[in-house]
Design an enzyme around this catalytic site. Structure first.
Site, PDB file in Angstrom:
ATOM      1  N   LYS A 132       0.875  -1.214  -0.016  1.00  0.00           N
ATOM      2  CA  LYS A 132      -0.165   0.097  -0.001  1.00  0.00           C
ATOM      3  C   LYS A 132       1.021   1.330   0.039  1.00  0.00           C
ATOM      4  CE  LYS A 132      -3.029  -3.290   0.761  1.00  0.00           C
ATOM      5  NZ  LYS A 132      -3.998  -3.741  -0.022  1.00  0.00           N
TER       6      LYS A 132
HETATM    7  C1  LIG Z   1      -5.015  -4.787   0.666  1.00  0.00           C
HETATM    8  C2  LIG Z   1      -6.278  -4.597   0.606  1.00  0.00           C
HETATM    9  C3  LIG Z   1      -7.190  -5.142   1.651  1.00  0.00           C
HETATM   10  C4  LIG Z   1      -6.628  -6.035   3.039  1.00  0.00           C
HETATM   11  O1  LIG Z   1      -5.503  -5.104   3.596  1.00  0.00           O
HETATM   12  P1  LIG Z   1      -4.955  -6.175   4.770  1.00  0.00           P
HETATM   13  O2  LIG Z   1      -4.254  -4.732   5.466  1.00  0.00           O
HETATM   14  O3  LIG Z   1      -3.807  -6.768   4.255  1.00  0.00           O
HETATM   15  O4  LIG Z   1      -5.826  -6.787   5.662  1.00  0.00           O
HETATM   16  C5  LIG Z   1      -8.464  -4.570   1.817  1.00  0.00           C
HETATM   17  N1  LIG Z   1      -9.056  -4.050   0.504  1.00  0.00           N
HETATM   18  C6  LIG Z   1      -8.455  -3.652  -0.326  1.00  0.00           C
HETATM   19  C7  LIG Z   1      -8.865  -2.789  -1.504  1.00  0.00           C
HETATM   20  C8  LIG Z   1      -6.953  -4.031  -0.412  1.00  0.00           C
HETATM   21  O5  LIG Z   1      -6.384  -3.581  -1.460  1.00  0.00           O
END
Ligand SMILES: *Cc1c(COP(=O)(O)O)cnc(C)c1O
Length: 381
Positions: A185
């Site tokens: 992210k």
């Molecule tokens: C990465 C992601 C998640 C989950 O995030 P985590 O922190 O790994 O649980 C949920 N929704 C979207 C759109 C994502 O890209």
């Protein structure tokens, strides 16, 4: 020819200050949830205009807790996208509610709000939209619909920290917003997530929901009011998040510049369908977590897997964001079938995520574009 270094599709940038900060936390004698978590929550709250924020150990946990906070459960429906990561529909199913999948727009990949409005029933309790790849959904339309039908909103902003809608940051307004700090992210805490809330009562409830459902009694003992999970974020992770948050706007400016390089350079034969460039006059609102064109597969002799292997052999990593959630084994067992969501399914079939991360250079974007061009022209029918 010298072999060029492998380019992954995503890579975190961790500076020395953050690394030495983590070492300090490790040496401090307190490594799980504590002062760093409180500081991270305060810094996120500042970044989001003073809203209430609680952090958890993933965005997935934050989505689950948000659903619990909204008292959503069996018999309830939550409208969501199937062109998103599995976490949102999974958590709706996990708490016993029914995900109602609505198609996305082909280019923005965000929920089609006309279709959202048609999908509302007396059982609908909430809308859970994803801001795809860092491009905000139409926030005016989203909250107009939520207001009109009295629905809660849980924004999956896992890919959209630092994104904004007409000058207002995602998470600084609205109902509930979830961010992720997974390494792919825009900022990371290794793992971690945040839930943005409306008031202190919600924040206190999240503290209970994220830690076993425990409350403190006046006599110094504990009580349990809900069979809660264990979703607390350790201080080690929070220290990384703090170091990252200080660099977020800089990282996102870099991501926007690299996306602009892709738009300038990615002109292949046959052409790819390029992603949404951001809203006219509000391009700065897009935080560009993903640069994911659609491949012209009907004009190629190869499929996506072969395309990805050809890029991999040229040292370029790629990803798939996303498969169609309604066609997973889980949601096929709910009765979902191919053909229900044409845009979602087309994107799932044709999308490929190209490398994009703040430490990447324009020369590396050129290298990716040249590799894509070479593979496509060779494979052209
Ligand atoms: C990465 C992601 C998640 C989950 O995030 P985590 O922190 O790994 O649980 C949920 N929704 C979207 C759109 C994502 O890209």
């Amino acid at each position: 020819m010298a072999t060029l270094p492998y380019l992954p599709f995503a890579r975190p940038t961790l500076d020395e200050d953050t690394i030495s900060g983590v070492v300090e936390v490790l040496r401090s004698g307190w490594i799980t949830t504590g002062p760093q978590v409180r500081a991270f929550e305060a810094a996120l709250s500042d970044y989001l205009g003073g809203r209430w924020v609680r952090v958890l150990n993933s965005a997935t946990a934050a989505l689950e807790v948000a659903l619990q906070l909204c008292r959503i459960g069996p018999g309830d429906e939550v409208i969501t996208s199937a062109q998103t990561f599995f976490a949102a529909p999974n958590m709706i199913a996990k708490i016993g509610a029914t995900p109602v999948f609505v198609d996305v727009e082909l280019i923005s990949r965000n929920l089609d709000f006309d279709a959202v409005e048609r999908a509302i029933t007396p059982r609908t309790k909430a809308i859970m939209p994803t801001h795809f790849g860092g491009l905000p959904v139409d926030m005016d339309r989203l909250y107009e619909i939520a207001g009109k039908y009295g629905l809660r909103v849980i924004e999956d902003a896992a890919l959209a920290i630092g994104s904004s809608w007409r000058g207002r940051r995602i998470g600084s307004f609205g109902d509930l917003t979830v961010f992720s700090f997974h390494p792919n992210k825009n900022i990371t805490a290794i793992e971690g997530g945040a839930l943005v809330l409306n008031n202190e009562a919600e924040a206190l409830e999240v503290e209970t929901l994220r830690f076993h459902g425990i409350t403190r009694l006046a006599d110094g003992t504990r009580d349990v009011v809900f069979p809660g999970g264990k979703f607390n974020l350790p201080d080690v992770n929070a220290r990384i998040g703090l170091g990252q948050l200080a660099q977020l706007d800089e990282f996102n400016a870099r991501r926007r510049a690299l996306a602009a390089d892709y738009f300038r350079l990615l002109h292949t034969d046959p052409p790819c369908l390029l992603p949404h460039p951001g809203y006219p006059g509000d391009e700065i609102g897009h935080s560009w977590n993903l640069f994911a064109p659609l491949l012209p597969l009907d004009q190629l002799r190869i499929d996506r897997q072969q395309f990805r292997a050809a890029l991999e052999s040229r040292g370029v990593g790629t990803g798939v964001s996303y498969e169609a959630a309604h066609l997973t084994a889980l949601f096929r067992s709910y009765g979902h079938r191919k053909g229900e969501l044409p845009n979602t399914e087309r994107i799932a079939h044709e999308t490929v995520t190209l490398p994009l991360f703040p430490a990447m250079t324009c020369v590396e974007v050129e290298r990716v574009c040249a590799a894509v061009d070479e593979v496509l022209i060779e494979a052209k029918r």
